[in-house]
Design an enzyme around this catalytic site. Structure first.
Site, short mmCIF file in Angstrom:
data_model
loop_
_atom_site.label_atom_id
_atom_site.label_comp_id
_atom_site.label_asym_id
_atom_site.label_seq_id
_atom_site.Cartn_x
_atom_site.Cartn_y
_atom_site.Cartn_z
N VAL A 11 0.85 -1.21 0.00
CA VAL A 11 0.00 0.00 0.00
C VAL A 11 0.88 1.25 0.00
O VAL A 11 0.65 2.21 -0.75
CB VAL A 11 -0.95 0.01 1.23
CG1 VAL A 11 -1.69 1.34 1.33
CG2 VAL A 11 -1.94 -1.14 1.15
N THR A 85 -1.72 -3.42 9.75
CA THR A 85 -2.59 -3.66 10.91
C THR A 85 -3.04 -5.13 10.82
O THR A 85 -4.12 -5.41 10.32
CB THR A 85 -3.82 -2.72 10.89
OG1 THR A 85 -4.36 -2.69 9.56
CG2 THR A 85 -3.47 -1.32 11.31
N PHE A 149 -8.58 1.72 -1.52
CA PHE A 149 -9.46 0.75 -2.18
C PHE A 149 -8.73 0.15 -3.38
O PHE A 149 -9.32 -0.08 -4.43
CB PHE A 149 -10.76 1.42 -2.64
CG PHE A 149 -11.61 1.97 -1.52
CD1 PHE A 149 -12.37 1.11 -0.73
CD2 PHE A 149 -11.65 3.31 -1.25
CE1 PHE A 149 -13.17 1.61 0.30
CE2 PHE A 149 -12.44 3.83 -0.22
CZ PHE A 149 -13.20 2.98 0.56
N GLU A 152 -4.74 -5.57 -5.41
CA GLU A 152 -3.44 -6.03 -5.88
C GLU A 152 -3.54 -6.46 -7.34
O GLU A 152 -4.56 -6.97 -7.77
CB GLU A 152 -2.94 -7.20 -5.01
CG GLU A 152 -2.55 -6.73 -3.64
CD GLU A 152 -1.99 -7.85 -2.77
OE1 GLU A 152 -1.38 -8.79 -3.31
OE2 GLU A 152 -2.17 -7.75 -1.54
N LYS A 204 -15.01 1.55 4.81
CA LYS A 204 -13.92 0.73 4.26
C LYS A 204 -14.12 -0.76 4.60
O LYS A 204 -14.00 -1.63 3.74
CB LYS A 204 -12.57 1.22 4.82
CG LYS A 204 -11.42 0.23 4.75
CD LYS A 204 -10.88 0.03 3.35
CE LYS A 204 -9.86 -1.10 3.33
NZ LYS A 204 -9.27 -1.33 2.04
N ASN A 208 -15.07 -4.05 1.78
CA ASN A 208 -14.44 -5.36 1.60
C ASN A 208 -15.38 -6.50 1.97
O ASN A 208 -15.40 -7.54 1.33
CB ASN A 208 -13.16 -5.45 2.45
CG ASN A 208 -11.96 -4.81 1.74
OD1 ASN A 208 -12.04 -4.46 0.59
ND2 ASN A 208 -10.87 -4.65 2.46
N PHE A 249 -17.52 -9.15 -9.08
CA PHE A 249 -17.38 -9.98 -7.88
C PHE A 249 -18.46 -11.05 -7.74
O PHE A 249 -18.78 -11.49 -6.65
CB PHE A 249 -17.24 -9.12 -6.61
CG PHE A 249 -15.82 -8.62 -6.45
CD1 PHE A 249 -15.31 -7.68 -7.32
CD2 PHE A 249 -14.99 -9.16 -5.48
CE1 PHE A 249 -13.99 -7.26 -7.22
CE2 PHE A 249 -13.66 -8.74 -5.38
CZ PHE A 249 -13.17 -7.80 -6.25
N LEU A 250 -19.02 -11.46 -8.88
CA LEU A 250 -19.93 -12.61 -8.87
C LEU A 250 -19.29 -13.81 -9.55
O LEU A 250 -19.97 -14.73 -9.97
CB LEU A 250 -21.25 -12.25 -9.56
CG LEU A 250 -22.23 -11.39 -8.75
CD1 LEU A 250 -23.50 -11.12 -9.56
CD2 LEU A 250 -22.60 -12.06 -7.42
N CYS A 260 -6.84 -9.15 2.72
CA CYS A 260 -7.89 -8.23 3.18
C CYS A 260 -9.25 -8.91 3.38
O CYS A 260 -9.80 -8.90 4.48
CB CYS A 260 -8.04 -7.10 2.18
SG CYS A 260 -6.48 -6.29 1.84
C1 UGA Z 1 -9.33 -6.08 -1.91
C2 UGA Z 1 -10.33 -5.06 -2.45
O1 UGA Z 1 -10.81 -5.48 -3.73
C3 UGA Z 1 -9.70 -3.67 -2.58
O2 UGA Z 1 -10.67 -2.72 -2.97
C4 UGA Z 1 -9.12 -3.28 -1.22
O3 UGA Z 1 -8.50 -2.01 -1.28
C5 UGA Z 1 -8.12 -4.32 -0.77
O4 UGA Z 1 -8.76 -5.61 -0.69
C6 UGA Z 1 -7.59 -3.91 0.58
O5 UGA Z 1 -8.39 -3.78 1.54
O6 UGA Z 1 -6.39 -3.61 0.67
P1 UGA Z 1 -7.39 -7.57 -3.00
O7 UGA Z 1 -7.17 -8.16 -1.65
O8 UGA Z 1 -6.20 -7.16 -3.80
O9 UGA Z 1 -8.30 -6.25 -2.89
O10 UGA Z 1 -8.18 -8.65 -3.83
P2 UGA Z 1 -9.53 -8.73 -4.70
O11 UGA Z 1 -9.26 -8.39 -6.11
O12 UGA Z 1 -10.63 -8.00 -4.04
O13 UGA Z 1 -9.80 -10.31 -4.63
C7 UGA Z 1 -10.00 -10.95 -3.37
C8 UGA Z 1 -10.29 -12.41 -3.55
O14 UGA Z 1 -11.58 -12.61 -4.10
C9 UGA Z 1 -9.33 -13.14 -4.48
O15 UGA Z 1 -9.02 -14.41 -3.93
C10 UGA Z 1 -10.10 -13.26 -5.78
O16 UGA Z 1 -9.70 -14.34 -6.59
C11 UGA Z 1 -11.50 -13.48 -5.23
N1 UGA Z 1 -12.57 -13.13 -6.18
C12 UGA Z 1 -12.72 -11.85 -6.63
C13 UGA Z 1 -13.46 -14.12 -6.59
O17 UGA Z 1 -13.36 -15.31 -6.18
N2 UGA Z 1 -14.48 -13.78 -7.42
C14 UGA Z 1 -14.66 -12.52 -7.89
O18 UGA Z 1 -15.64 -12.28 -8.65
C15 UGA Z 1 -13.74 -11.53 -7.49
#
Ligand code: UGA
Length: 438
Positions: A11, A85, A149, A152, A204, A208, A249-250, A260
């Protein structure tokens, strides 16, 4: 503006580069001297697309500097706190590192300066920051929270084009600091929401947790689709056409991972209990994810004629999602452990995360190519949506396998290509498309 940023993690580095690209001068401090030395040489210790190149450009333009000295220079107008954190034993985010840094900055900076806390805070975080500030109430710098927000794998793009920016002020007296930070973000032309810090911190967390909820919902639908012969992609696409729901995210898969979503899905239940709030919905999201992952392991076992004992399983993708080497709470590693626990030998492969995966799970065997992982396997489980898996030479790989099962938890592969290679393709939530035996 002259900025001082504490915490050279993912971050912190992305934020530092983001502000430098907006023309500000950012000095990044971290206690890890080795990390600071590498960064000074333009080497980024994490895998984040585009970050190293952008950091080198900002270094060369003298807008970015790195130091182990924790004291901000006299010219510093704003300090940004990006220290971790982590989750504590009580299930809540631990703020001791943030508190220590803020306490030092409160002592070091003058009243017309601003401290920006970008680290993710628990709901009680603003109270703790206010208590630190109260020690110097009359003439302390403004303290604001500014949760990130950024996802990665696309963090720089998320910084540069945010759908919104959230800035929370601790007390009405901190509002001036929120305005100063808002001015920094103004060139991004994003909606800037300035509100009290307690609302912003809950926002926030809720953001998530809502994403986790959507994924958990999609995953249960996928298993329902499997049980009824429906295709979950049709269901998700259909749902997504309703603007009140939205398609993002579906995507069902092996569960949500990363540093996170899993921790915060668990933390919100603890927060609710701590506040004596009955929240049955919030308390099941983390459990739903675990249950889903256990079900995936059972599915692989069911699909193998001789079960998992003594089976060799190739797990393709070890990172928690594609385009990162981060394996924190990686569903791939959780599924790999589950398969091993039932007697299978698992060999994993990831284009960039083999090393981090072995670091997190020393018992995990890894291969240096997908072909090597698949050689002699009874089944292949695709756990991460890396594009390279779709373009593998499946006919050639099929000849090296002992069994014929390809279980695609991300629906990343083309079923026809895999079936054309004589393999038994099963996609999560795709049971509506009948599997052809070898
Ligand atoms: C997440 C949030 O998307 C960010 O907005 C936030 O800033 C960040 O956490 C944080 O709090 O620092 P990130 O942890 O990088 O970001 O990952 P995501 O892209 O959100 O994916 C999270 C998990 O969900 C992954 O394992 C991904 O494969 C899974 N996922 C995501 C699914 O299984 N299906 C989906 O449709 C989307």
């Amino acid at each position: 503006m002259e900025l001082f940023l504490v915490g050279a993690g993912y971050v912190g580095l992305t934020t530092a580069v983001g502000f430098a690209q907006l023309g500000h001068r950012v000095t990044v401090h971290d206690i890890d001297a080795g990390r600071i030395e590498s960064l000074k040489a333009g080497r980024v210790p994490i895998f984040e697309p585009g970050l190293e190149e952008a950091l080198r450009r900002e270094l060369a333009a003298h807008r970015l500097a790195f130091t182990t000295d924790p004291t901000p220079g006299a010219a510093v107008e704003m300090a940004v706190v990006c220290v971790p954190t982590p989750i504590g034993r009580d299930g809540l985010l631990v703020t001791s590192a943030v508190e220590a840094v803020v306490a030092r900055l409160v002592a070091d900076l003058g009243p017309d300066r601003t401290i920006v806390v970008r680290s993710t805070l628990p709901l009680g975080g603003p109270d703790r920051l206010e208590a630190i500030g109260a020690g110097r109430a009359a003439a302390r710098p403004a303290i604001v929270v500014n949760p990130e927000f950024m996802a990665e794998g696309r963090a720089l793009a998320d910084f540069a084009a945010p759908p919104r920016v959230a800035i929370g002020y601790l007390t009405p007296a901190d509002r001036a600091g929120a305005d100063r930070l808002a001015a920094l973000y103004a060139p991004l032309n994003a909606p800037l929401i300035l509100a009290d810090a307690r609302s912003v911190v809950l926002w926030k967390l809720a953001s998530n947790v809502f994403l986790s909820l959507k994924i958990a919902f999609a995953n249960e639908l996928a298993r329902l689709a499997d049980a009824t012969g429906a295709d979950v992609t049709v269901v998700a696409d259909g749902l997504g056409l309703d603007p009140r729901i939205g398609r993002a995210f579906l995507n069902s898969g092996p569960g949500f991972g990363g540093s996170c979503l899993p921790e915060q899905a668990a933390a919100i239940a603890v927060e609710a209990a701590r506040c004596d709030v009955e929240a049955p919905l919030l308390s099941v999201i983390a459990t739903a994810n675990t249950t889903h992952q256990e079900q995936l392991v059972s599915t692989v076992e069911r699909l193998l004629p001789a079960g998992l004992r003594k089976a060799k399983i190739a797990v393709l993708g070890l990172a928690f999602k594609a385009n990162t080497d981060d394996v924190r709470h990686s569903p791939a590693l959780i599924v790999a452990r589950g398969l091993r626990a039932r007697g299978a030998r698992v060999v994993g492969y990831d284009p960039v995360a083999n090393g981090t995966a072995r670091g997190a799970d020393p018992e995990l065997e890894t291969a240096s190519t997908a072909a090597e992982a698949i050689d002699g396997s009874d089944a292949v489980v695709v756990a991460t949506e890396w594009q390279e898996f779709a373009s593998l030479d499946w006919p050639a790989l099929a000849t090296t396998m002992r069994g014929d099962l390809v279980y695609d938890t991300r629906r990343t592969l083309a079923p026809d290509v895999v079936r054309g290679a004589g393999l038994r393709y099963v996609g999560l939530g795709r049971a509506g498309v009948p599997a052809t035996p070898r």
